[in-house]
Scaffold this motif. Structure first.
Motif, short mmCIF file in Angstrom:
data_model
loop_
_atom_site.label_atom_id
_atom_site.label_comp_id
_atom_site.label_asym_id
_atom_site.label_seq_id
_atom_site.Cartn_x
_atom_site.Cartn_y
_atom_site.Cartn_z
N GLY A 45 -8.69 0.16 -12.21
CA GLY A 45 -9.41 1.27 -12.83
C GLY A 45 -9.23 2.52 -12.14
N GLY A 46 -10.32 3.37 -12.43
CA GLY A 46 -10.34 4.54 -11.68
C GLY A 46 -9.63 5.71 -12.46
N ARG A 47 -9.22 6.61 -11.82
CA ARG A 47 -8.50 7.73 -12.19
C ARG A 47 -7.01 7.66 -12.67
NH1 ARG A 47 -9.11 12.80 -8.14
NH2 ARG A 47 -8.61 10.86 -6.56
N PRO A 48 -6.60 8.05 -13.80
CA PRO A 48 -5.27 7.61 -13.83
C PRO A 48 -4.07 8.21 -12.78
CG PRO A 48 -5.92 9.60 -15.24
CD PRO A 48 -7.25 9.14 -14.53
N ARG A 49 -3.03 7.17 -12.67
CA ARG A 49 -2.09 7.72 -11.63
C ARG A 49 -1.57 9.25 -12.17
NH1 ARG A 49 2.00 2.95 -9.99
NH2 ARG A 49 3.45 4.62 -9.90
N ASP A 50 -1.32 9.70 -10.88
CA ASP A 50 -0.79 11.41 -11.26
C ASP A 50 0.86 11.00 -10.96
OD1 ASP A 50 0.21 13.67 -11.36
OD2 ASP A 50 -1.27 14.44 -9.35
N ALA A 51 1.54 11.27 -12.11
CA ALA A 51 2.95 10.95 -12.28
C ALA A 51 3.58 11.99 -11.51
CB ALA A 51 3.45 11.17 -13.65
N THR A 52 3.21 13.17 -11.18
CA THR A 52 3.81 14.32 -10.33
C THR A 52 3.75 13.49 -9.03
OG1 THR A 52 1.62 15.44 -10.02
CG2 THR A 52 3.18 16.11 -11.98
N ARG A 53 2.80 12.90 -8.35
CA ARG A 53 2.67 12.52 -7.09
C ARG A 53 3.87 11.37 -7.20
NH1 ARG A 53 2.43 15.02 -3.78
NH2 ARG A 53 1.77 13.49 -2.21
N ASP A 54 4.07 10.48 -8.13
CA ASP A 54 5.03 9.70 -7.98
C ASP A 54 6.72 10.40 -7.58
OD1 ASP A 54 3.13 7.81 -8.62
OD2 ASP A 54 4.20 6.97 -10.58
N GLU A 55 6.66 11.48 -8.67
CA GLU A 55 8.04 12.08 -8.47
C GLU A 55 8.21 12.55 -7.23
OE1 GLU A 55 7.80 15.06 -11.53
OE2 GLU A 55 7.61 13.68 -13.20
N ALA A 56 7.01 13.40 -6.48
CA ALA A 56 7.37 13.76 -5.09
C ALA A 56 7.56 12.55 -4.22
CB ALA A 56 6.09 14.61 -4.86
N ILE A 57 6.83 11.79 -4.33
CA ILE A 57 7.12 10.65 -3.30
C ILE A 57 8.67 9.98 -3.65
CG2 ILE A 57 6.65 8.12 -2.84
CD1 ILE A 57 3.53 8.96 -3.63
N LEU A 58 8.98 9.93 -4.71
CA LEU A 58 10.38 9.40 -5.06
C LEU A 58 11.33 10.33 -4.57
CD1 LEU A 58 9.83 7.17 -8.36
CD2 LEU A 58 10.01 6.49 -6.06
N ASP A 59 11.34 11.59 -4.80
CA ASP A 59 12.26 12.64 -4.06
C ASP A 59 12.06 12.69 -2.82
OD1 ASP A 59 12.90 13.65 -6.72
OD2 ASP A 59 11.31 15.27 -6.83
N ALA A 60 11.37 12.36 -1.99
CA ALA A 60 11.13 12.28 -0.52
C ALA A 60 11.74 10.90 -0.44
CB ALA A 60 9.71 12.10 -0.21
N ALA A 61 11.73 9.88 -1.14
CA ALA A 61 12.30 8.63 -0.61
C ALA A 61 14.08 8.71 -0.87
CB ALA A 61 12.14 7.54 -1.62
N ILE A 62 14.30 9.67 -1.71
CA ILE A 62 15.85 10.02 -1.62
C ILE A 62 16.27 10.50 -0.56
CG2 ILE A 62 17.52 10.95 -3.05
CD1 ILE A 62 17.25 8.30 -4.27
N ALA A 63 15.58 11.67 -0.24
CA ALA A 63 15.98 12.29 0.81
C ALA A 63 16.26 11.63 2.14
CB ALA A 63 14.85 13.72 1.07
N ILE A 64 15.14 10.94 2.39
CA ILE A 64 14.96 10.11 3.51
C ILE A 64 15.83 9.10 3.61
CG2 ILE A 64 13.50 8.43 4.88
CD1 ILE A 64 12.63 11.29 5.27
N LEU A 65 16.26 8.29 2.54
CA LEU A 65 17.19 7.44 2.44
C LEU A 65 18.80 7.87 2.71
CD1 LEU A 65 18.08 4.39 1.63
CD2 LEU A 65 18.49 5.27 -0.73
N ALA A 66 18.96 9.29 2.37
CA ALA A 66 20.19 9.90 2.67
C ALA A 66 20.20 10.27 3.94
CB ALA A 66 20.28 11.13 1.40
N GLU A 67 19.38 10.57 4.49
CA GLU A 67 19.24 11.02 6.08
C GLU A 67 19.20 9.99 7.07
OE1 GLU A 67 15.69 13.44 6.32
OE2 GLU A 67 16.32 14.87 4.68
#
Length: 231
Positions: A33-55
């Protein structure tokens, strides 16, 4: 998805279709429960994951590095993805989903034109980042074969669905013979694209795409390729 050497011309990217519309997951409640997940945070984290993976590549990549790049708390990252492998699969899946929207497929009047309309050129830097990200995904799948099905869903399934939709539409307008094996042939281009990127580590460029469409797919569908060297 190599250091920069000044301004460079745009080139086609492997497996690449320029974003049309970005599907995003609706905000979901956190476990317990608690506050709903912020989809924009998911996007920022996954974008960072792609960048780190590539680097860094998969082996040197850590979830803590992703959290720092995304300016997210470590607890936020680990609550969403219990393992690095699952994060990589989701990151690549998001990258691929962003490249095709089944509701916005082009209708050029011909199957050949529709298939070629899926392809868009990208800059050298974007192409290289995606190629390195795909290499990281390949390394992850080799180390964790249990995630192979999720990897397939991330990098192949969206393109199979798009190709199937285009071929079925072509059959409805009389271009494709009625007995064509659409389900099998819809896998042709996406599977070759995945093999070229993941195994051969080569870009799936427009020239190769044209070769597959004109030399393999259209004949298999009972169609003749036009007398042109390029679209």
């Amino acid at each position: 998805m190599k250091p920069k050497q000044g301004a460079r011309e745009s080139v086609p990217d492997a497996l690449s279709i320029e974003p049309t519309a970005l599907p995003t997951s609706p905000a979901r409640p956190r476990d317990g429960g608690g506050r709903p997940r912020d989809a924009t945070r998911d996007e920022a984290i996954l974008d960072a994951a792609i960048a780190i993976l590539a680097e860094t590549g998969y082996d040197r990549m850590t979830m803590d590095m992703v959290a720092i790049r995304a300016k997210a708390g470590k607890a936020t990252v680990y609550r969403r993805w219990p393992s690095k492998g699952e994060m990589v699969v989701d990151a690549v899946a998001r990258m691929k989903r962003s490249l095709v929207d089944l509701n916005l497929l082009a209708d050029t009047g011909t199957l050949r034109g529709d298939l070629l309309a899926l392809f868009r050129p990208q800059s050298v830097e974007q192409a290289e980042q995606k190629m390195r990200a795909m290499a990281g995904l390949a390394a992850m799948l080799a180390a964790q074969p249990a995630l192979a099905e999720a990897g397939h869903d991330a990098i192949v399934a969206p393109w199979v669905a798009a190709n199937r939709a285009l071929i079925e539409r072509a059959r409805a307008r009389g271009e494709v013979r009625a007995e064509a094996q659409i389900d099998t042939l819809a896998n042709l281009i996406p599977s070759l694209a995945a093999y070229r990127a993941l195994i051969q580590r080569r870009p799936f460029d427009q020239a190769f795409l044209v070769e597959i469409i004109d030399g393999v797919l259209l004949p298999a569908l009972g169609m003749s390729a036009p007398d042109v060297a390029a679209p």
